[in-house]
Motif scaffolding. Sequence first.
Motif, short mmCIF file in Angstrom:
data_model
loop_
_atom_site.label_atom_id
_atom_site.label_comp_id
_atom_site.label_asym_id
_atom_site.label_seq_id
_atom_site.Cartn_x
_atom_site.Cartn_y
_atom_site.Cartn_z
N THR A 152 0.82 -1.21 0.00
CA THR A 152 0.00 0.00 0.00
C THR A 152 0.85 1.26 0.00
N ASP A 153 2.12 1.12 0.43
CA ASP A 153 3.00 2.28 0.43
C ASP A 153 3.64 2.50 -0.93
N ASP A 154 3.47 1.53 -1.82
CA ASP A 154 4.11 1.64 -3.12
C ASP A 154 3.50 2.77 -3.94
N VAL A 155 4.34 3.34 -4.80
CA VAL A 155 3.85 4.30 -5.78
C VAL A 155 4.14 3.73 -7.17
N TRP A 156 3.18 3.88 -8.05
CA TRP A 156 3.27 3.28 -9.38
C TRP A 156 3.16 4.35 -10.46
N ILE A 157 3.69 4.02 -11.61
CA ILE A 157 3.49 4.86 -12.79
C ILE A 157 2.26 4.30 -13.52
N LEU A 158 1.27 5.14 -13.63
CA LEU A 158 0.01 4.71 -14.25
C LEU A 158 -0.02 5.07 -15.73
N GLY A 159 0.55 6.21 -16.04
CA GLY A 159 0.60 6.65 -17.44
C GLY A 159 1.87 7.43 -17.67
N ILE A 160 2.46 7.29 -18.83
CA ILE A 160 3.70 8.01 -19.10
C ILE A 160 3.88 8.18 -20.60
N THR A 161 4.44 9.31 -20.99
CA THR A 161 4.64 9.54 -22.42
C THR A 161 5.77 10.53 -22.64
N MET A 162 6.29 10.55 -23.84
CA MET A 162 7.23 11.60 -24.23
C MET A 162 6.90 12.04 -25.64
N THR A 163 7.18 13.30 -25.93
CA THR A 163 7.04 13.76 -27.31
C THR A 163 8.24 13.26 -28.09
N LYS A 164 8.15 13.26 -29.39
CA LYS A 164 9.36 13.06 -30.18
C LYS A 164 10.31 14.21 -29.84
N PHE A 165 11.58 13.90 -29.61
CA PHE A 165 12.57 14.96 -29.39
C PHE A 165 13.04 15.48 -30.74
N GLY A 166 13.25 16.79 -30.83
CA GLY A 166 13.70 17.36 -32.10
C GLY A 166 13.57 18.86 -32.11
N LYS A 167 13.30 19.40 -33.27
CA LYS A 167 13.17 20.85 -33.39
C LYS A 167 11.71 21.22 -33.60
N TYR A 168 11.21 22.13 -32.78
CA TYR A 168 9.82 22.58 -32.88
C TYR A 168 9.76 24.10 -32.96
N PRO A 169 10.19 24.66 -34.11
CA PRO A 169 10.22 26.13 -34.20
C PRO A 169 8.84 26.76 -34.06
N ASP A 170 7.78 26.01 -34.39
CA ASP A 170 6.45 26.60 -34.38
C ASP A 170 5.64 26.31 -33.12
N ARG A 171 6.27 25.63 -32.16
CA ARG A 171 5.54 25.31 -30.93
C ARG A 171 6.33 25.81 -29.73
N ASP A 172 5.61 26.34 -28.72
CA ASP A 172 6.32 26.81 -27.54
C ASP A 172 6.40 25.71 -26.47
N ILE A 173 7.06 26.03 -25.36
CA ILE A 173 7.28 25.03 -24.31
C ILE A 173 5.97 24.51 -23.76
N VAL A 174 4.99 25.40 -23.61
CA VAL A 174 3.70 24.98 -23.06
C VAL A 174 3.01 24.02 -24.04
N ASP A 175 3.13 24.26 -25.34
CA ASP A 175 2.58 23.31 -26.33
C ASP A 175 3.16 21.91 -26.11
N LEU A 176 4.48 21.87 -25.96
CA LEU A 176 5.15 20.57 -25.80
C LEU A 176 4.75 19.92 -24.47
N ALA A 177 4.73 20.72 -23.40
CA ALA A 177 4.35 20.19 -22.09
C ALA A 177 2.90 19.69 -22.11
N ALA A 178 2.04 20.42 -22.81
CA ALA A 178 0.62 20.03 -22.89
C ALA A 178 0.46 18.71 -23.63
N GLU A 179 1.21 18.55 -24.71
CA GLU A 179 1.12 17.29 -25.45
C GLU A 179 1.54 16.12 -24.55
N ALA A 180 2.64 16.30 -23.84
CA ALA A 180 3.13 15.23 -22.97
C ALA A 180 2.15 14.98 -21.81
N ALA A 181 1.67 16.04 -21.18
CA ALA A 181 0.79 15.90 -20.01
C ALA A 181 -0.52 15.23 -20.40
#
Lengths: 132, 405
Positions: free
Chosen positions: B2-31
């Motif tokens: 019961t003390d354990d903590v688990w990862i229920l969902g996890i994701t990453m965006t493709k890493f690369g160049k995103y000249p047309d997207r800001d940090i919040v766009d990227l964070a929102a996609e991942a979140a």
Amino acid sequence: MAQQVPLVDYLVLDEPPHLLAHECTQCRARYFDHRNACARCFGAEFRDVAVVGEGEVRSFTIVSFAAPGVAVPFVAAVVDCDGTSVKGNIINTPSDPDHVRLGMKVRLATYVVGTDSSGTEAVGFGFEPAQV
Amino acid sequence: MTDDVWILGITMTKFGKYPDRDIVDLAAEAARGAIADAGIGMSDIGVLAAGNYMGGDGLLGPGRLGQALQKQIGQTGVPVYNVMNACATGATALRTVLMAIKAGETDIGLAVGAEKLSGAGLLGSGGAGKADGAEFTPSGRVGQVAPLDGRIGTETMPGVFAQVGMEYTHRYGKGGFELFARISEKNHAHSTLNPLAAYTKRLTLDQIMNDVMVAYPNTRPMCSANCDGASAAVLVSGERLKRMDPDQRRRAVKISASVLTSDPWTEACQVLPDINTLTRNAAEQAYTAAGVAPEDLDLVELHDCFATAELVHYDNLMLCEPGGAVDLFESGATWRDGRLPVNVSGGLQSKGHPIAATGIANVWEVCHHLRGEAGDRQIDGARVGLAHVIGLGSACGVHILERAA
């Protein structure tokens, strides 16, 4: 001769020039920056001690790509001066792996870094190969 | 349990160049990706930890990502921790959520890391400045009268980590330029199977050794790639997970250890950062907490910010005997078909290193294999893995992850 100041305050421009460390009076840990307390034993008393001017290259890198205005290539190294580790460039020898080797013996050397508007020279230090 | 903590969902965006997207766009996609992957909704999130190191477009400065993200994906009023811990920022965000759950403040939390780093150039360099001109006036903690970068050592990351690797080479009398380049050859070969890596081109040893020298012995492909990206994870308490759907329980990954350390004093640590001792300390604590030994690991994602760093971390993470890192690599063990695959994602050298995203992305890679969802690059039968990051200064995060039984 122009008036000279050291590039950093732990370089003493006596004859011979040498480095000065702040040594913790309690645990003998050595530092080069202004101290608030000892990171090792938390003591707050220090005495200045001269660092041996000869040492051995414990690690190095040859920097070929640096911020604008930094002259490249140069050799950045960690030199073991009789148990005290010192950060400094390897100078007075070509900056390539044929001339700079791990474990090579070096000695402290100084050079003029630049001159200010009043004509005062700043003197820096590095380490040069000890054998000829 | 019961003390354990688990990862229920996890994701990453493709890493690369995103000249047309800001940090919040990227964070929102991942979140939003992590929340969907977890099979929950934004209203289930009880705490948010948001990691960002550099600030940048879409933010008013560093340390402001969390609330900016909420403005785009859901202003629920939950506590937000904006986290910054150098290259360990992502792992620190993850651990912040884990601590909130362990403290009983909430059952479910979200950790996000996002960074825009494309074109950032050399990190760590304070810039040059001439030694000529205005009158010399001592300033700072060493009373300097001119900038020191390039005059007393180097402040740039490739040079600092080059010295870390060379120091190991000196201590044990093994290794050198070609050995480091071969580590990079491995990671670039691994990257060809990772569609989310910034660079997926296989490079020959000759290509790597003859590329632009940045800081000997690190050539350009031996350095982590500056790029943009984000990653996010939803964490859940073991107690809450028990009441969830079978599919959520099957895909959940157990966090068997979550450790964060800083660098203890060692001789020379204020001359050249000691990235070894705190990593070894973190690894020891993590193995003890998880009841797992290094030989139990099926895969490791470690912080290969430079090829020279990967070598020393074999030793620091106790994947070999002290002094045995070169022999471990020479044995082929750390290639993806070896005994202990390291950086099958391609590592930071090819996957990329968007600072705050890196810590959670390393955990994602391990989870991907533990869930059996890694496709072409799946490490068959992976049950337990380790993710490691280090931030210079220094901070080290180690997570040991285990597949649901």
